[in-house]
Enzyme design. Structure first.
Site, PDB file in Angstrom:
ATOM      1  CE1 TYR A  97      -4.267  -1.367   0.005  1.00 54.57           C
ATOM      2  CE2 TYR A  97      -3.273  -2.967   1.481  1.00 54.57           C
ATOM      3  CZ  TYR A  97      -4.307  -2.582   0.651  1.00 54.57           C
ATOM      4  OH  TYR A  97      -5.382  -3.418   0.474  1.00 54.57           O
ATOM      5  CG  ASN A 135      -6.845  -2.045  -6.255  1.00 57.12           C
ATOM      6  OD1 ASN A 135      -6.503  -1.164  -7.042  1.00 57.12           O
ATOM      7  ND2 ASN A 135      -6.286  -2.208  -5.070  1.00 57.12           N
ATOM      8  CE1 TYR A 142       1.485  -6.990  -6.559  1.00 56.19           C
ATOM      9  CE2 TYR A 142      -0.806  -6.304  -6.471  1.00 56.19           C
ATOM     10  CZ  TYR A 142       0.449  -6.387  -5.895  1.00 56.19           C
ATOM     11  OH  TYR A 142       0.662  -5.869  -4.644  1.00 56.19           O
TER      12      TYR A 142
END
Length: 180
Positions: A97, A135, A142
């Protein structure tokens, strides 16, 4: 961008971990969840007691990313029994984060690389994670780093059950890329 310093989080850093954890989670998800669900999640997930338990777990590690001495992001990785889904020969990236002001400034990539380096040190064959299916920024990050979806699991945010996509990357692929 100034230099990004990575530091291991200890139990002496609980207040800083609470602050960065709550701030980054709120910035990322408050606009798509109810205030009540957000407050419940932040209170439970970032309580001093819960964080102390996680920090004292030998199968979990936290790292801060610092810029100019300020914590701007954090990483949590899990091994063995600490993983949310038990996957043999793997480590889990549970959280990367980053404060929104530092998006796009290689902070997440630096923390991601720290996780990969630790996976190699641990002899892991896989790195895996769960990311909320909505998200999209994280999913692109990723996927860009070679992760592929292999399943789903439920994630509770207050009284809302959401779906996380499970993604994994085989480390052998990374070795081949480094060698070429």
């Amino acid at each position: 961008m100034k230099q990004i310093i990575i530091e291991r989080v200890t139990t002496n850093d609980i207040q800083k971990l609470q602050e960065i954890g709550k701030s980054t989670f709120f910035e990322t998800f408050a606009h798509v969840n109810t205030a009540e669900n957000m407050m419940d999640y932040l209170k439970d997930s970032f309580s001093e007691e819960k964080l102390k338990t996680e920090l004292n777990n030998q199968n979990a590690q936290f790292y801060f990313a610092l810029v100019d001495g300020n914590v701007v992001a954090y990483l949590k990785i899990n091994f063995g029994e600490a993983q949310n889904e038990k996957i043999d020969d793997a480590i889990e990236i549970e959280r990367i984060y980053v404060l929104q002001a530092f998006h796009g400034k290689k902070v997440a990539q630096t923390l991601y690389q720290k996780a990969i380096d630790i996976a190699y040190e641990q002899g892991a064959k896989w790195v895996w994670l769960g990311v909320w299916e909505e998200n999209y920024r994280a999913l692109r990050f990723y996927e860009k780093n070679g992760f592929k979806t292999f399943g789903k699991h439920a994630f509770r945010l207050g009284n809302d059950e959401q779906t996380d996509l499970l993604m994994k990357k085989e480390l052998a692929d990374t070795i081949k890329l480094k060698a070429s």
